[in-house]
Design a protein around this motif. Structure first.
Motif, PDB file in Angstrom:
ATOM      1  N   LEU A  61      -4.610  -2.872  -4.128  1.00 18.06           N
ATOM      2  CA  LEU A  61      -3.417  -2.028  -4.201  1.00 18.06           C
ATOM      3  C   LEU A  61      -2.685  -1.917  -2.858  1.00 18.06           C
ATOM      4  N   ASP A  62      -3.104  -2.704  -1.868  1.00 18.51           N
ATOM      5  CA  ASP A  62      -2.436  -2.760  -0.561  1.00 18.51           C
ATOM      6  C   ASP A  62      -2.419  -1.395   0.122  1.00 18.51           C
ATOM      7  N   LEU A  63      -3.497  -0.637  -0.020  1.00 23.93           N
ATOM      8  CA  LEU A  63      -3.525   0.724   0.503  1.00 23.93           C
ATOM      9  C   LEU A  63      -3.739   0.801   2.010  1.00 23.93           C
ATOM     10  N   ASP A  64      -4.104  -0.309   2.633  1.00 23.26           N
ATOM     11  CA  ASP A  64      -4.301  -0.307   4.078  1.00 23.26           C
ATOM     12  C   ASP A  64      -3.081  -0.796   4.851  1.00 23.26           C
ATOM     13  N   VAL A  92       2.687  -3.876  -1.733  1.00 26.09           N
ATOM     14  CA  VAL A  92       2.656  -5.212  -2.327  1.00 26.09           C
ATOM     15  C   VAL A  92       1.282  -5.437  -2.956  1.00 26.09           C
ATOM     16  N   PRO A  93       1.210  -5.655  -4.278  1.00 28.67           N
ATOM     17  CA  PRO A  93      -0.089  -5.914  -4.899  1.00 28.67           C
ATOM     18  C   PRO A  93      -0.722  -7.164  -4.292  1.00 28.67           C
ATOM     19  N   GLN A  94      -2.036  -7.120  -4.157  1.00 27.63           N
ATOM     20  CA  GLN A  94      -2.770  -8.229  -3.547  1.00 27.63           C
ATOM     21  C   GLN A  94      -3.734  -8.833  -4.565  1.00 27.63           C
ATOM     22  N   PHE A  95      -3.934 -10.126  -4.466  1.00 26.06           N
ATOM     23  CA  PHE A  95      -4.984 -10.754  -5.247  1.00 26.06           C
ATOM     24  C   PHE A  95      -6.292 -10.574  -4.497  1.00 26.06           C
ATOM     25  N   LEU A  96      -7.345 -10.268  -5.214  1.00 25.44           N
ATOM     26  CA  LEU A  96      -8.653 -10.150  -4.580  1.00 25.44           C
ATOM     27  C   LEU A  96      -9.143 -11.514  -4.131  1.00 25.44           C
TER      28      LEU A  96
END
Length: 188
Positions: A61-64, A92-96
């Motif tokens: 969830l790009d929380l950092d 910005v959503p991130q792919f794991l």
């Protein structure tokens, strides 16, 4: 954004929730994330620490992201400043899995989002992959690994509806990643 790109074989994206098959320590697991107003409860079927689960969700969830630093850097760009004012806190959503991100980018080239999502689903469930039986978790499958796509070869990839050029490109990427010639950690 995520719902438009939902690959139903891998994930379900709700209004405020994500359910997705992922790998944790190489093993398929189911991840469930709910987005509340002040909390983001998450659970997964793997035996991992709360800190590890928190790190997975924070990345996804790009929380950092340092939003204040970003805002300082875009103050001279009229378009970005306007967008930032309209949507403060947007992330910005991130792919794991960076490999999944690269594959989805290739599958999405010069096609609609819907067509790309169809290709992702076909790849997830229909590429006749080695070890495919170890990818199922509940009603979902994990995204194929680089090793699985490298072994599958371009001919099998074409069977899901990829052009020869796209199948060759995906196979080359998968092979490079499987052979550790691409270091995603260094790229990050």
């Amino acid at each position: 954004f995520l719902r438009a790109r939902q690959a139903s074989a891998i994930e379900t994206i709700g209004d405020r929730s994500i359910t997705r098959a992922i790998r944790v320590n190489g093993q398929p697991t189911l991840l469930r994330v709910s987005v509340g107003r002040t909390r983001i409860p998450a659970e997964c079927t793997a035996d991992i620490t709360a800190a590890s689960l928190r790190a997975i969700v924070r990345r996804m969830l790009d929380l950092d992201a340092d939003l204040q630093s970003f805002a300082r850097h875009v103050t001279r760009d009229r378009l970005l400043v306007r967008l930032l004012r309209e949507r403060p806190g947007l992330r910005v959503p991130q792919f794991l899995d960076p490999f999944e991100c690269v594959v989805r980018a290739v599958l999405g080239q010069q096609v609609s989002v819907r067509a790309a999502t169809t290709l992702v689903n076909r790849l997830a469930v229909g590429a006749d992959l080695v070890g495919a039986d170890t990818r199922t978790v509940g009603a979902y499958v994990t995204f194929p690994t680089a090793e699985q796509l490298a072994v599958a070869g371009p001919e099998r990839l074409q069977r899901i509806g990829l052009t020869r050029a796209r199948a060759l490109a995906l196979h080359a990427i998968a092979t490079a990643v499987a052979e550790r010639r691409v270091d995603f950690d260094a790229l990050r």
